[in-house]
Write a protein that holds these residues in place. Structure first.
Motif, mmCIF file in Angstrom:
data_model
loop_
_atom_site.group_PDB
_atom_site.id
_atom_site.type_symbol
_atom_site.label_atom_id
_atom_site.label_comp_id
_atom_site.label_asym_id
_atom_site.label_seq_id
_atom_site.Cartn_x
_atom_site.Cartn_y
_atom_site.Cartn_z
ATOM 1 N N MET A 249 -8.338 33.517 74.128
ATOM 2 C CA MET A 249 -8.121 34.349 72.950
ATOM 3 C C MET A 249 -8.471 35.805 73.239
ATOM 4 S SD MET A 249 -9.656 34.052 69.080
ATOM 5 C CE MET A 249 -11.159 34.941 69.402
ATOM 6 N N ALA A 250 -9.594 36.009 73.978
ATOM 7 C CA ALA A 250 -10.010 37.371 74.296
ATOM 8 C C ALA A 250 -8.975 38.074 75.168
ATOM 9 C CB ALA A 250 -11.367 37.341 74.991
ATOM 10 N N THR A 251 -8.467 37.357 76.165
ATOM 11 C CA THR A 251 -7.465 37.944 77.054
ATOM 12 C C THR A 251 -6.200 38.301 76.303
ATOM 13 O OG1 THR A 251 -8.329 36.646 78.898
ATOM 14 C CG2 THR A 251 -6.123 37.564 79.148
ATOM 15 N N MET A 252 -5.762 37.432 75.381
ATOM 16 C CA MET A 252 -4.569 37.697 74.591
ATOM 17 C C MET A 252 -4.757 38.932 73.714
ATOM 18 S SD MET A 252 -1.476 36.467 73.737
ATOM 19 C CE MET A 252 -1.474 34.714 74.054
ATOM 20 N N SER A 253 -5.906 39.075 73.091
ATOM 21 C CA SER A 253 -6.178 40.224 72.234
ATOM 22 C C SER A 253 -6.132 41.524 73.029
ATOM 23 C CB SER A 253 -7.551 40.071 71.565
ATOM 24 O OG SER A 253 -7.606 38.906 70.781
ATOM 25 N N MET A 254 -6.751 41.521 74.185
ATOM 26 C CA MET A 254 -6.761 42.728 75.000
ATOM 27 C C MET A 254 -5.380 43.055 75.536
ATOM 28 S SD MET A 254 -8.371 45.274 75.977
ATOM 29 C CE MET A 254 -9.937 44.751 75.274
ATOM 30 N N ALA A 255 -4.567 42.046 75.816
ATOM 31 C CA ALA A 255 -3.200 42.288 76.283
ATOM 32 C C ALA A 255 -2.377 42.980 75.200
ATOM 33 C CB ALA A 255 -2.541 40.970 76.693
ATOM 34 N N MET A 256 -2.584 42.612 73.928
ATOM 35 C CA MET A 256 -1.873 43.265 72.827
ATOM 36 C C MET A 256 -2.283 44.722 72.712
ATOM 37 S SD MET A 256 -2.089 40.161 70.035
ATOM 38 C CE MET A 256 -1.534 41.198 68.688
ATOM 39 N N LEU B 287 -19.313 48.852 72.832
ATOM 40 C CA LEU B 287 -19.024 48.738 71.398
ATOM 41 C C LEU B 287 -19.665 49.886 70.626
ATOM 42 C CD1 LEU B 287 -18.025 47.263 68.869
ATOM 43 C CD2 LEU B 287 -20.080 45.836 68.987
ATOM 44 N N LEU B 288 -20.922 50.186 70.936
ATOM 45 C CA LEU B 288 -21.618 51.271 70.232
ATOM 46 C C LEU B 288 -20.954 52.617 70.506
ATOM 47 C CD1 LEU B 288 -25.354 50.214 70.778
ATOM 48 C CD2 LEU B 288 -23.965 49.969 68.699
ATOM 49 N N VAL B 289 -20.563 52.850 71.757
ATOM 50 C CA VAL B 289 -19.886 54.110 72.098
ATOM 51 C C VAL B 289 -18.555 54.214 71.354
ATOM 52 C CG1 VAL B 289 -18.785 55.405 73.969
ATOM 53 C CG2 VAL B 289 -21.008 54.321 74.344
ATOM 54 N N THR B 290 -17.832 53.101 71.274
ATOM 55 C CA THR B 290 -16.551 53.099 70.557
ATOM 56 C C THR B 290 -16.744 53.429 69.083
ATOM 57 O OG1 THR B 290 -15.692 51.419 72.082
ATOM 58 C CG2 THR B 290 -14.524 51.714 70.005
ATOM 59 N N LEU B 291 -17.735 52.811 68.462
ATOM 60 C CA LEU B 291 -17.990 53.075 67.046
ATOM 61 C C LEU B 291 -18.428 54.521 66.811
ATOM 62 C CD1 LEU B 291 -19.819 49.762 66.051
ATOM 63 C CD2 LEU B 291 -17.448 50.416 65.561
ATOM 64 N N ALA C 130 -12.515 44.259 58.578
ATOM 65 C CA ALA C 130 -13.034 42.928 58.267
ATOM 66 C C ALA C 130 -11.906 41.903 58.175
ATOM 67 C CB ALA C 130 -13.828 42.970 56.962
ATOM 68 N N VAL C 131 -10.804 42.287 57.529
ATOM 69 C CA VAL C 131 -9.664 41.369 57.392
ATOM 70 C C VAL C 131 -9.078 41.041 58.754
ATOM 71 C CG1 VAL C 131 -7.321 41.137 56.483
ATOM 72 C CG2 VAL C 131 -9.128 42.080 55.036
ATOM 73 N N MET C 132 -8.915 42.080 59.596
ATOM 74 C CA MET C 132 -8.375 41.843 60.930
ATOM 75 C C MET C 132 -9.294 40.957 61.758
ATOM 76 S SD MET C 132 -5.405 43.067 61.323
ATOM 77 C CE MET C 132 -5.325 42.936 63.097
ATOM 78 N N SER C 133 -10.588 41.116 61.595
ATOM 79 C CA SER C 133 -11.534 40.274 62.330
ATOM 80 C C SER C 133 -11.392 38.819 61.918
ATOM 81 C CB SER C 133 -12.967 40.760 62.076
ATOM 82 O OG SER C 133 -13.131 42.085 62.527
ATOM 83 N N MET D 46 -12.761 46.200 67.288
ATOM 84 C CA MET D 46 -12.623 44.864 66.707
ATOM 85 C C MET D 46 -12.730 43.784 67.784
ATOM 86 S SD MET D 46 -9.765 45.238 63.682
ATOM 87 C CE MET D 46 -8.505 45.931 64.735
ATOM 88 N N PHE D 47 -12.123 44.063 68.946
ATOM 89 C CA PHE D 47 -12.158 43.092 70.036
ATOM 90 C C PHE D 47 -13.588 42.857 70.528
ATOM 91 C CE2 PHE D 47 -12.262 42.661 74.691
ATOM 92 C CZ PHE D 47 -11.708 41.404 74.808
ATOM 93 N N LEU D 48 -14.317 43.939 70.826
ATOM 94 C CA LEU D 48 -15.680 43.806 71.323
ATOM 95 C C LEU D 48 -16.609 43.225 70.271
ATOM 96 C CD1 LEU D 48 -16.079 47.142 73.338
ATOM 97 C CD2 LEU D 48 -15.601 44.850 74.216
ATOM 98 N N LEU D 49 -16.353 43.546 69.008
ATOM 99 C CA LEU D 49 -17.165 42.992 67.929
ATOM 100 C C LEU D 49 -17.030 41.477 67.880
ATOM 101 C CD1 LEU D 49 -19.022 44.077 65.673
ATOM 102 C CD2 LEU D 49 -17.055 43.986 64.140
#
Length: 424
Positions: free
Chosen positions: A1-8, A98-102, A280-283, A357-360
């Motif tokens: 699932m993680a790999t698929m999300s990052m590919a998108m 994640l913190l740097v991204t936020l 939140a919805v996307m998560s 969202m991915f890293l979260l």
């Protein structure tokens, strides 16, 4: 699932900076062999060449590209996980990224509140497209002049109380039947822009003369974009002295902005709230969405990375692609600048929102994920294109060829990393 999300995420960012960017250069090219900004109609007499034809952008577009490069820092941090063997160490790297991204997301939004030149450029982009696609055909005569009788009819349609002037409330009521959202415009933004451009007296009312003058100005700018007086540099970097006329215009704008300050702050809080809700919805929907994509990939016997890296980004961005190409075909410096700025802003938000969202999800759910090949592909492509676009304002057509080639190269690199080297 993680790999698929990052590919998108990777597929969307890479496609915008290669296929879409290259298409804008290809379809928007004109003679750039000299410093003239004349239209392509005047330059078609000169022979075509890969170095003499292309596009030009303004300085503000370079600044937008530099902001896009900053989105690569969290991706670079994630590469450190390849040097760490322990799962706890990888979680620390993920948390830092994640913190740097936020933080970058917050600073980006905070910066636009006090230096809103990025928002203004985006508004100029979507407004110009809206005027070109929706108003030019209906409000111009066959000779290309403003249709005074039709403009007068529109004015009286908006003026509901027949007091020979238009208020912002009447303008909002008139816009209820117009689907501005499909053009990327918010009703409030459109109303504020109309009042700013049309209300010459500054009394929060638009009379018929002001309406005719404002509409005529919009129509002229839509058909002659390179004749517009356009501020190329964001205010943060501007050092030139302002004329009395500019100071007068700024004073008028400040007065109008003060009248809508309360609504503006409300819109900021509303945007932040909607951003949090959307995240939140996307998560919540991420896992079932990825499962559905995996099932579809198995059913049609297509590799999952092709679905997520190629097919889904194409399906999600085809409309924006057509709009960008249509804008680029105006073959003007302003049209290209605004189009490229829109692409760079989209890549920045795609990288930051998608990665956050991915890293979260990975960190909270403690998903099993090694640093994927997609991270490296995004880092390489976005960095190369970011450096190219942030260091120059002139792009010959050969740069479009390079951009096109980067897309299959990224696919090949992804295949080598995953299938040959065994990266996740």
């Amino acid at each position: 699932m993680a790999t698929m999300s990052m590919a998108m995420l990777a597929g969307s960012a890479v496609m915008q900076l290669t296929v879409i960017w290259g298409s804008c250069v290809f379809f928007g090219n004109y003679d750039i062999s000299d410093s003239s900004t004349s239209s392509a109609l005047e330059n078609n007499k000169k022979p075509f060449s890969l170095t003499g034809y292309g596009v030009r952008t303004d300085d503000a577009t370079r600044y937008t590209a530099r902001i896009m490069i900053l989105s690569m820092i969290p991706f670079l941090i994630l590469q450190l996980a390849k040097l760490i063997n322990s799962s706890s160490g990888i979680r620390v790297v993920i948390l830092i990224s994640l913190l740097v991204t936020l933080v970058f997301l917050f600073l980006y939004c905070f910066y636009q509140v006090f230096q809103p030149w990025i928002q203004e450029r985006r508004l100029a982009y979507v407004l110009r497209n809206f005027v070109k696609n929706n108003l030019v055909a209906s409000l111009l005569t066959a000779a290309g002049e403003p249709d005074e009788s039709r403009i007068r009819e529109v004015f009286h349609e908006i003026d509901q109380n027949k007091d020979a002037s238009i208020s912002d409330a009447e303008l909002r009521a008139f816009l209820l039947g117009i689907k501005l959202e499909e053009a990327g415009l918010r009703n409030e933004d459109f109303v504020e822009k109309v009042m700013e451009d049309f209300d010459a007296s500054g009394n929060a009312q638009i009379d018929e003369t002001e309406f005719h003058r404002g509409i005529s100005k919009w129509l002229y700018e839509a058909n002659h974009p390179d004749n517009n007086q356009y501020d190329e540099r964001p205010k943060l970097f501007s050092r030139s002295a302002q004329s009395e006329e500019q100071q007068s215009l700024l004073a008028k704008k400040a007065k109008q902005q003060s009248q809508t300050a309360q609504n503006s702050w409300f819109n900021y809080f509303k945007a932040a709230f909607l951003l949090i809700i959307g995240t939140a919805v996307m998560s919540l929907l991420a896992q079932p969405l990825i499962q559905t994509i995996n099932e579809f990939s198995s059913a049609v016997n297509i590799p999952s990375f092709i679905i997520s890296y190629v097919i889904i980004p194409v399906a999600m961005s085809y409309r924006e692609t057509l709009g960008a190409i249509k804008s680029a075909r105006l073959k003007t410096k302003q049209a290209i600048s605004l189009t490229f700025s829109e692409i760079y802003n989209a890549v920045f938000m795609n990288n930051m929102m998608g990665l956050a969202m991915f890293l979260l999800l990975v960190y909270i759910r403690d998903l099993s994920w090694d640093v994927s090949a997609e991270i490296l592909v995004v880092l390489i492509i976005c960095t190369l294109m970011g450096l190219l676009t942030s260091c120059s304002t002139k792009f010959p057509i050969w740069t479009a060829i390079i951009a096109y080639l980067m897309y299959p190269i990224s696919l090949g690199l992804l295949y080598v990393l995953t299938e040959v080297l065994g990266w996740s």
